[in-house]
Write an enzyme that holds these catalytic residues in place. Structure first.
Site, short mmCIF file in Angstrom:
data_model
loop_
_atom_site.label_atom_id
_atom_site.label_comp_id
_atom_site.label_asym_id
_atom_site.label_seq_id
_atom_site.Cartn_x
_atom_site.Cartn_y
_atom_site.Cartn_z
N HIS A 146 0.83 -1.22 0.00
CA HIS A 146 0.00 0.00 0.00
C HIS A 146 0.86 1.26 0.00
CE1 HIS A 146 -3.29 -2.77 1.10
NE2 HIS A 146 -2.37 -3.30 1.89
N SER A 166 13.62 21.28 -17.72
CA SER A 166 12.34 21.95 -17.92
C SER A 166 12.58 23.24 -18.71
CB SER A 166 11.74 22.26 -16.56
OG SER A 166 10.94 23.42 -16.63
N LYS A 209 15.04 21.88 -12.61
CA LYS A 209 14.46 20.56 -12.82
C LYS A 209 15.35 19.57 -13.57
CE LYS A 209 10.32 19.75 -12.56
NZ LYS A 209 9.41 18.96 -11.89
N GLU A 264 9.03 7.95 -17.88
CA GLU A 264 7.64 8.27 -18.21
C GLU A 264 7.30 7.81 -19.62
OE1 GLU A 264 7.43 12.48 -17.31
OE2 GLU A 264 8.17 12.07 -15.29
#
Ligand code: ARG
Length: 464
Positions: free
Chosen positions: A162, A283, A289, A296
């Site tokens: 979890h 970024s 960043k 992804e």
């Protein structure tokens, strides 16, 4: 004999009026199935060799056809071959060019076969090669994961259920979970070879042929183990396509899970791993960043791959026997899935070579969340003969107490513990140590250091 006019489609003598130009363009599959040219030419060469052996065509015609086919192959390799969408697909493009090269004797090539058996023969041969490649690629991926595991036997991290701290685990053990998944993927692809090894060639359009062909000969020469059993099933069957798309989907799903895992671990909140600059992007507005775009990308691509599986399932559902044009889309789905999966495995390898676990942070996080609570309960059972449920109860009382005092379990002293459970002695304090916890999981398949080492040896011997 009616001469074959080369500027016309083969069925021009029957379908007299010129068909829709738009449909000719969009209904043509040549841009996709030209990928199968090698298999198509090999299949045709073996087919005419068989026709000659069976005395269906002459020696001279067989040789002429083979000469022409080899010339076509070299033209394609040298990029001198002109593909024409009006000839629909690779089979007709090659046949038409054969007429140009050797003349009307080319007309003998299509004796005792149809494009319906031809296309799946080519496709199965192609898919077999690619499946074997993927099997090798998955073995290499697992070798790479194993390298990470070998360097991290003693790296302790929290294992989650979890997404909450559950029990301490070795990072090697965690990574080796993925070895198991990719090994199952490999076996899934291997199992697919069974149906890929059945030769469709010779079932012709759907009922077989009146010619005395030898399907065992073509099977052997084309690397199949046997000929398919039922002509109608053969031309209608695309289970082998589904098998590939499903296997690729599961593999892609595993890639997506490890990617998601790494994205979470790489987040500022978790900080369990660092990704090197090779596998991150910046970024356009936020100068600080470093984003895990590669991961992804891997996670995202799974969507397309699942989509391709569902496209094929939907194409087949409700399709009566036997061949329909609907089936033509099978190749695009497989080619795209195959290309995507190959790219994804390569990228995952790059990520594996360009990340490092943040060992300090892993340990720090593992020390939170009362992660050794189960170890304490186990200890109460084995040392003091309690039932597990009773031990669970005592342990939760201790956890409640520690939580109230804002202490970790290893910050409690023996007197505090004794107040809750008088039978405890200071021997209990050892179970709060994370190394002790990891190493105590000695059951087969567990995370103890000795188990991991044995498993690494086993992997090296058996699966890699
Ligand atoms: N290009 C077709 C395909 O990929 C080949 C089979 C054509 N057969 C037919 N009866 N139209 O499915």
């Amino acid at each position: 004999m009616t001469k074959n006019k080369n500027n016309q489609t083969i069925w021009r003598t029957r379908v007299k009026k010129k068909g829709s130009v738009l449909f000719q363009k969009i209904g043509s599959s040549i841009e996709i199935d030209k990928n199968l040219y090698k298999q198509d030419i090999l299949g045709s060469i073996v087919h005419v060799e068989m026709l000659f052996r069976q005395k269906i065509i002459s020696f001279k015609i067989k040789n002429k056809i083979i000469f022409g086919l080899k010339k076509i192959e070299s033209e394609i390799k040298k990029k001198k071959f002109v593909y024409k969408s009006e000839y629909e697909d690779i089979h007709m493009n090659i046949e038409k060019r054969l007429f140009e090269i050797i003349g009307d004797d080319a007309g003998f090539i299509h004796t005792a076969r149809s494009r319906n058996d031809q296309v799946i023969t080519d496709f199965k041969m192609w898919l077999k090669i690619e499946t074997l490649e993927l099997i090798k690629k998955l073995e290499n991926l697992n070798k790479n994961i194993l390298k990470v595991a070998q360097r991290n036997i003693n790296t302790i991290m929290p294992g989650f259920t979890h997404l909450k701290n559950a029990q301490a685990v070795s990072f090697a053990h965690y990574m080796m979970a993925y070895i198991e998944m990719f090994n199952r993927d490999k076996h899934r692809f291997k199992n697919n070879l069974e149906s890929l090894n059945e030769n469709p060639l010779g079932v012709a359009a759907l009922t077989g042929t009146s010619f005395n062909i030898d399907r065992n000969f073509t099977s052997k020469k084309l690397g199949f183990k046997k000929a398919t059993n039922n002509s109608i099933d053969t031309v209608a069957d695309r289970d082998f396509v589904l098998d590939f798309l499903y296997s690729a989907s599961v593999c892609s799903l595993h890639i997506s899970r490890i990617s998601e895992e790494f994205i979470i671990w790489n987040s500022d909140a978790f900080s369990l791993i660092n990704l090197s600059d090779k596998v991150v992007t910046g970024s356009s507005i936020m100068p600080q960043k470093k984003n895990p775009d590669t991961l992804e990308f891997l996670r995202g691509k799974t969507g397309k791959t699942f989509g391709n599986l569902f496209s094929m399932l939907t194409i087949l559902k409700g399709l009566p026997l036997s061949y329909f044009k609907d089936l033509q889309d099978d190749k695009e789905l497989v080619f795209k899935t195959n290309e995507t999966l190959n790219n994804c495995i390569s990228i995952l390898n790059e990520v594996l070579n360009n990340f490092s676990p943040n060992k300090k942070r892993m340990l720090e996080l593992a020390e939170n969340g009362y992660i050794v609570a189960t170890d304490l309960a186990d200890y109460l059972v084995s040392k003091h003969g309690m039932s597990f449920r009773n031990a669970y109860r005592v342990t939760s009382l201790i956890v409640n107490f520690a939580e109230k005092k804002k202490k970790k379990l290893n910050e409690l002293n023996i007197n505090e513990l004794k107040k809750i459970e008088p039978i405890l002695t200071s021997d209990v304090l050892k179970v709060f140590n994370l190394k002790y916890s990891v190493n105590s999981k000695k059951s087969y398949g567990g995370t103890s250091f000795a188990n991991i080492k044995k498993m690494i040896t086993k992997y090296k011997k058996n699966i890699l």
